[in-house]
Design a protein around this motif. Structure first.
Motif, PDB file in Angstrom:
ATOM      1  N   ARG A  56      -9.732   4.098 -83.725  1.00  0.00           N
ATOM      2  CA  ARG A  56      -9.195   2.757 -83.928  1.00  0.00           C
ATOM      3  C   ARG A  56      -7.813   2.638 -83.301  1.00  0.00           C
ATOM      4  O   ARG A  56      -6.996   3.551 -83.392  1.00  0.00           O
ATOM      5  N   ALA A  75     -15.819   3.511 -79.133  1.00  0.00           N
ATOM      6  CA  ALA A  75     -16.931   4.408 -79.479  1.00  0.00           C
ATOM      7  C   ALA A  75     -17.126   5.417 -78.360  1.00  0.00           C
ATOM      8  O   ALA A  75     -17.140   5.055 -77.183  1.00  0.00           O
ATOM      9  N   LYS A  86     -15.785   7.090 -83.599  1.00  0.00           N
ATOM     10  CA  LYS A  86     -15.046   5.857 -83.364  1.00  0.00           C
ATOM     11  C   LYS A  86     -13.572   6.107 -83.623  1.00  0.00           C
ATOM     12  O   LYS A  86     -13.196   6.705 -84.632  1.00  0.00           O
ATOM     13  N   SER A 142     -11.678  -0.939 -81.756  1.00  0.00           N
ATOM     14  CA  SER A 142     -12.168   0.437 -81.811  1.00  0.00           C
ATOM     15  C   SER A 142     -12.786   0.842 -80.478  1.00  0.00           C
ATOM     16  O   SER A 142     -13.142  -0.003 -79.658  1.00  0.00           O
TER      17      SER A 142
END
Length: 435
Positions: A304, A246, A302, A244
């Protein structure tokens, strides 16, 4: 004597005449090549060059001669405009595990290589198992001893029950025998728990990977004594597939993103390298925080990524380009034609083929190459790209080097590029307004 005097006087006169002639020649040369004359001449040449180029045509921005002003133009077009929001992000592993021993002892074997990819359950290292094997044997021996005592007490209870039915013993004797059986049952359970605990400790001497991921650098070597839950870990495992990123977005840019996210749309999120020149991975927006940070006025998100090619590493800095929406069928003008003045944003648009007029605009998002025009232009209107410095309302112009091809829209431009050579990400609407 008289002749010698006359000859000497004649030679002196010739010397004076020769000296005077030399002085006159030097004075003439100084006057001819004096710097003021050279400067004046060069100034005249520069002034003339300022009015005309080498080809004799008037160059824009240099001065004073009358005639049409040469300009380059391009048409406004209609197309789809991808609205990207750009932010700095940090790659974050979904799981990060510090591998520590759950029992104490000597580290006798290490089975992994630094940087190796491991699966959950793979054997990483081994602690000396002999003390725990002995503890297991001791626990099993105690269990067998108490199981035998339990069996003997159970036989006594059955015998006492028969005798009690025959009224050969007192009820108290039978109750005492039954209580002894219950006591041994508890002891056996305690012994069984000790055996299970010894087996578990023996199993913990084999340190296994709790998750799948990449093993980092080794922190301990064979021969070291380790303690249970020691502060120094054996190694660190990070889960990198999936992974992921951020990032944060300012609160005044959230309306479009939140509306699309709450509608269930999968918002593409591109991860570009630190220089913002190479596309490294493409994922989707996964989650968002439940509150805005009051110190920065931003909301955390976030995204992915599958990261099948391992192009993203934990704690790596990337530039995130979040595709919040695609504006359909909007008017797009070249950003180079957009001018900013005291009365607002405007362009010089061709009024016919020979003159220009000023068009006041209302603009939206921009990607640096194209700008969305919400009011003031229509598809097909030709706007001036170069040569605007000498223009004013109604100026007469001459169009040079006009491109006959219709410019590509941002969507067409992106589709025509491979992932490795995709153009720089578009700036946010907020960034454009801030500029």
């Amino acid at each position: 004597m008289v002749n010698q005097s006359m000859q000497s006087s004649s030679r002196n006169s010739r010397r004076w005449l020769l000296s005077l002639l030399v002085l006159l020649v030097i004075a003439g040369l100084c006057w001819k090549f004096w710097p003021s004359g050279s400067t004046h001449k060069e100034g005249g040449e520069k002034a003339q060059a300022g009015h005309t180029g080498r080809s004799g045509m008037m160059r824009p921005g240099f001065g004073g001669a009358a005639g049409p002003i040469p300009v380059r133009v391009a048409p406004a077009v209609t197309g789809d405009f991808p609205l990207y929001y750009k932010a700095l992000g940090t790659v974050t592993a979904l799981n990060t595990i510090n591998v520590r021993s759950r029992v104490g002892g000597e580290l006798v074997k290490i089975y992994f290589e630094e940087g190796q990819m491991v699966k959950a359950g793979d054997l990483l290292a081994e602690i000396d198992p002999r003390p725990y094997q002995n503890a297991l044997l001791q626990a099993e021996g105690t269990l067998l001893q108490n199981q035998a005592q339990l069996k003997n007490a159970q036989v006594d209870v059955e015998r006492y029950r028969g005798l009690y039915k025959e009224d050969s013993i007192a009820k108290q004797t039978l109750d005492t025998a039954e209580a002894l059986v219950g006591q041994y049952l508890g002891t056996v359970k305690t012994n069984q728990a000790a055996v299970n605990d010894a087996k578990l400790n023996l199993e913990f001497t084999k340190i296994r990977a709790p998750i799948a991921g990449r093993v980092g650098l080794r922190q301990l070597d064979v021969g070291n004594l380790v303690a249970a839950n020691d502060t120094t870990s054996l190694a660190v495992i990070t889960q990198t597939q999936p992974i992921s990123v951020a990032f944060t977005l300012p609160e005044n840019s959230l309306d479009t993103v939140l509306a699309r996210y709450r509608s269930g749309a999968k918002l593409p999120a591109e991860a570009w390298d630190r220089g913002d020149t190479k596309l490294q991975a493409t994922g989707v927006l996964q989650s968002l925080d439940n509150q805005i940070d009051v110190t920065t006025g931003t909301l955390k998100f976030k995204a992915r990524y599958e990261n099948r090619d391992q192009s993203l590493f934990p704690n790596q800095f990337v530039n995130v380009h979040l595709l919040a929406d695609t504006l359909k069928g909007v008017v797009l003008a070249p950003s180079a034609a957009i001018q900013f003045g005291t009365n607002g944003t405007f362009v010089y648009a061709l009024d016919g083929d020979k003159k220009v007029t000023i068009r006041q605009l209302k603009i939206g998002a921009s990607d640096g190459e194209n700008t969305v025009v919400t009011e003031g232009l229509a598809a097909g209107d030709r706007v001036v790209l170069e040569g605007t410095d000498r223009l004013k309302e109604g100026s007469e112009v001459e169009v040079v080097n006009e491109s006959k091809d219709v410019p590509t829209t941002p969507t067409e431009h992106l589709q025509g590029k491979s992932a490795a050579t995709a153009p720089d990400a578009t700036v946010t609407d907020k960034a454009k307004k801030g500029a």
